[in-house]
Design a protein around this motif. Structure first.
Motif, PDB file in Angstrom:
ATOM      1  N   VAL A 110      23.372  71.889   6.739  1.00  0.00           N
ATOM      2  CA  VAL A 110      22.392  71.263   7.621  1.00  0.00           C
ATOM      3  C   VAL A 110      21.140  70.989   6.791  1.00  0.00           C
ATOM      4  CG1 VAL A 110      21.582  73.539   8.443  1.00  0.00           C
ATOM      5  CG2 VAL A 110      21.022  71.474   9.740  1.00  0.00           C
ATOM      6  N   VAL A 111      20.699  69.740   6.805  1.00  0.00           N
ATOM      7  CA  VAL A 111      19.522  69.345   6.036  1.00  0.00           C
ATOM      8  C   VAL A 111      18.299  69.402   6.944  1.00  0.00           C
ATOM      9  CG1 VAL A 111      18.427  67.513   4.695  1.00  0.00           C
ATOM     10  CG2 VAL A 111      20.897  67.861   4.542  1.00  0.00           C
ATOM     11  N   LEU A 112      17.316  70.186   6.549  1.00  0.00           N
ATOM     12  CA  LEU A 112      16.089  70.298   7.340  1.00  0.00           C
ATOM     13  C   LEU A 112      15.114  69.187   6.953  1.00  0.00           C
ATOM     14  CD1 LEU A 112      15.484  74.160   7.144  1.00  0.00           C
ATOM     15  CD2 LEU A 112      17.027  72.865   8.629  1.00  0.00           C
ATOM     16  N   PRO A 113      14.286  68.722   7.896  1.00  0.00           N
ATOM     17  CA  PRO A 113      13.285  67.706   7.555  1.00  0.00           C
ATOM     18  C   PRO A 113      12.414  68.189   6.397  1.00  0.00           C
ATOM     19  CG  PRO A 113      13.413  67.998   9.924  1.00  0.00           C
ATOM     20  CD  PRO A 113      14.239  69.093   9.317  1.00  0.00           C
ATOM     21  N   LEU A 173      21.294  63.943  14.892  1.00  0.00           N
ATOM     22  CA  LEU A 173      21.673  65.013  15.808  1.00  0.00           C
ATOM     23  C   LEU A 173      20.850  66.266  15.540  1.00  0.00           C
ATOM     24  CD1 LEU A 173      23.543  66.277  17.938  1.00  0.00           C
ATOM     25  CD2 LEU A 173      25.162  66.781  16.095  1.00  0.00           C
ATOM     26  N   VAL A 174      20.666  66.592  14.261  1.00  0.00           N
ATOM     27  CA  VAL A 174      19.877  67.770  13.892  1.00  0.00           C
ATOM     28  C   VAL A 174      18.440  67.607  14.352  1.00  0.00           C
ATOM     29  CG1 VAL A 174      18.962  69.096  11.950  1.00  0.00           C
ATOM     30  CG2 VAL A 174      21.348  68.353  11.942  1.00  0.00           C
ATOM     31  N   ASP A 175      17.867  66.428  14.127  1.00  0.00           N
ATOM     32  CA  ASP A 175      16.481  66.161  14.517  1.00  0.00           C
ATOM     33  C   ASP A 175      16.299  66.295  16.028  1.00  0.00           C
ATOM     34  OD1 ASP A 175      13.783  65.266  13.720  1.00  0.00           O
ATOM     35  OD2 ASP A 175      14.256  63.469  14.871  1.00  0.00           O
ATOM     36  N   GLU A 176      17.224  65.741  16.786  1.00  0.00           N
ATOM     37  CA  GLU A 176      17.134  65.815  18.245  1.00  0.00           C
ATOM     38  C   GLU A 176      17.309  67.255  18.732  1.00  0.00           C
ATOM     39  OE1 GLU A 176      16.479  64.761  22.081  1.00  0.00           O
ATOM     40  OE2 GLU A 176      16.187  63.545  20.261  1.00  0.00           O
ATOM     41  N   THR A 177      18.172  68.007  18.081  1.00  0.00           N
ATOM     42  CA  THR A 177      18.370  69.413  18.456  1.00  0.00           C
ATOM     43  C   THR A 177      17.090  70.220  18.254  1.00  0.00           C
ATOM     44  OG1 THR A 177      20.710  69.290  17.854  1.00  0.00           O
ATOM     45  CG2 THR A 177      19.739  71.489  18.022  1.00  0.00           C
ATOM     46  N   PHE A 178      16.408  69.983  17.146  1.00  0.00           N
ATOM     47  CA  PHE A 178      15.145  70.666  16.905  1.00  0.00           C
ATOM     48  C   PHE A 178      14.118  70.307  17.978  1.00  0.00           C
ATOM     49  CE2 PHE A 178      16.336  71.098  12.244  1.00  0.00           C
ATOM     50  CZ  PHE A 178      16.433  72.480  12.305  1.00  0.00           C
ATOM     51  N   LYS A 179      14.053  69.028  18.327  1.00  0.00           N
ATOM     52  CA  LYS A 179      13.096  68.592  19.350  1.00  0.00           C
ATOM     53  C   LYS A 179      13.402  69.245  20.692  1.00  0.00           C
ATOM     54  CE  LYS A 179      12.011  64.110  17.269  1.00  0.00           C
ATOM     55  NZ  LYS A 179      12.144  62.630  17.374  1.00  0.00           N
ATOM     56  N   GLN A 180      14.683  69.357  21.028  1.00  0.00           N
ATOM     57  CA  GLN A 180      15.082  69.995  22.282  1.00  0.00           C
ATOM     58  C   GLN A 180      14.704  71.472  22.308  1.00  0.00           C
ATOM     59  OE1 GLN A 180      16.302  68.539  25.028  1.00  0.00           O
ATOM     60  NE2 GLN A 180      16.212  66.536  24.017  1.00  0.00           N
ATOM     61  N   ASN A 181      14.565  72.051  21.113  1.00  0.00           N
ATOM     62  CA  ASN A 181      14.171  73.458  21.017  1.00  0.00           C
ATOM     63  C   ASN A 181      12.671  73.617  20.747  1.00  0.00           C
ATOM     64  OD1 ASN A 181      16.653  75.535  20.868  1.00  0.00           O
ATOM     65  ND2 ASN A 181      17.306  73.553  20.082  1.00  0.00           N
ATOM     66  N   GLY A 182      11.914  72.533  20.909  1.00  0.00           N
ATOM     67  CA  GLY A 182      10.464  72.591  20.778  1.00  0.00           C
ATOM     68  C   GLY A 182       9.947  72.598  19.355  1.00  0.00           C
ATOM     69  N   LEU A 183      10.786  72.222  18.399  1.00  0.00           N
ATOM     70  CA  LEU A 183      10.379  72.200  16.992  1.00  0.00           C
ATOM     71  C   LEU A 183      10.245  70.753  16.540  1.00  0.00           C
ATOM     72  CD1 LEU A 183      12.813  74.973  15.717  1.00  0.00           C
ATOM     73  CD2 LEU A 183      10.359  75.214  16.085  1.00  0.00           C
ATOM     74  N   THR A 184       9.009  70.331  16.264  1.00  0.00           N
ATOM     75  CA  THR A 184       8.762  68.929  15.943  1.00  0.00           C
ATOM     76  C   THR A 184       8.158  68.705  14.569  1.00  0.00           C
ATOM     77  OG1 THR A 184       6.606  69.052  17.038  1.00  0.00           O
ATOM     78  CG2 THR A 184       8.485  68.321  18.372  1.00  0.00           C
ATOM     79  N   THR A 185       7.780  69.757  13.864  1.00  0.00           N
ATOM     80  CA  THR A 185       7.198  69.590  12.530  1.00  0.00           C
ATOM     81  C   THR A 185       8.061  70.290  11.493  1.00  0.00           C
ATOM     82  OG1 THR A 185       5.811  71.594  12.583  1.00  0.00           O
ATOM     83  CG2 THR A 185       4.892  69.584  13.567  1.00  0.00           C
ATOM     84  N   ALA A 186       8.049  69.734  10.282  1.00  0.00           N
ATOM     85  CA  ALA A 186       8.862  70.312   9.206  1.00  0.00           C
ATOM     86  C   ALA A 186       8.436  71.742   8.898  1.00  0.00           C
ATOM     87  CB  ALA A 186       8.757  69.440   7.952  1.00  0.00           C
ATOM     88  N   GLY A 187       7.131  72.010   8.975  1.00  0.00           N
ATOM     89  CA  GLY A 187       6.646  73.357   8.696  1.00  0.00           C
ATOM     90  C   GLY A 187       7.223  74.383   9.650  1.00  0.00           C
TER      91      GLY A 187
END
Length: 218
Positions: free
Chosen positions: A41-44, A78-92
């Motif tokens: 899984v590649v993180l932003p 898909l990974v980006d949307e999953t993070f957003k659904q979990n309230g994570l929107t910044t790379a940090g």
């Protein structure tokens, strides 16, 4: 001024020669070979440059060399949307998530953490160059251990000037400045950086994955 330019070119040539002769980084692959990751899984990417496009420009590029190396890479959308659904929107914030939690969410074997340190065009009197520099590390999501790390850089000015004297250098610089300002030069260079950073089969690079015919030969 002519002797001065000759001296500058001579110094540049020596610097390039030294860079080309640099010894490859020695990497301990013991943990990598024991982990044998199959999916990543590649993180932003973290962006330490002033260009706001750096994160998603690099994110869209790094999956290709990983897939070519033989790994299953989770779709970045898909990974980006999953993070957003979990309230994570910044790379940090995303980079701060525990490996075990990433394992629970995505089920991947490893995560790729990327940091962009340079991204953009620098303008000078006699030249302009678009440079992208990034570092990365591959982390086992079960143990949290770093399996591999590396860095790479690329520029659209690596060939240097092709002669023509001072007037030719000024004309070349002017043309490059126009081209860099009206095209996505950074995105193109980011692709080269990604290939240098994450292609397998070179000294110090990541190992081949199970989907590559050369798996287990490195």
């Amino acid at each position: 001024m002519k002797p001065l330019f000759k001296r500058i070119l001579a110094i540049s040539a020596v610097a390039l020669l030294a860079a080309g002769c640099a010894a490859p980084k020695q990497v301990d692959y013991a943990a990598f070979k024991q982990s044998r990751p199959r999916s990543i899984v590649v993180l932003p990417p973290l962006n330490e440059s002033p260009d706001v496009q750096a994160t998603y420009s690099m994110l869209s590029q790094v999956t290709y060399p990983l897939a070519e190396a033989g790994y299953y890479v989770l779709p970045v959308a898909l990974v980006d949307e999953t993070f957003k659904q979990n309230g994570l929107t910044t790379a940090g914030d995303i980079h701060g998530v525990a490996p075990a939690k990433l394992k629970d969410i995505f089920g991947a074997d490893a995560a790729l953490y990327v940091t962009v340190t340079k991204y953009g065009t620098t303008y000078m009197v006699l030249s302009s160059a678009t440079v992208v520099t990034a570092s990365a590390k591959l982390v086992d999501l079960k143990s949290g251990e770093t399996l591999w790390s590396g860095s790479a850089s690329a520029s659209n000015d690596e060939g240097g000037n092709s002669g023509g004297g001072l007037v030719g250098m000024l004309v070349t610089a002017a043309i490059k400045q126009v081209v860099n300002s009206v095209t996505e030069a950074g995105h193109t260079v980011a692709g080269v950086t990604s290939q240098r950073l994450l292609s397998a089969g070179r000294p110090g690079s990541i190992l081949y994955g199970p989907r590559n015919p050369k798996y287990g030969t490195d």
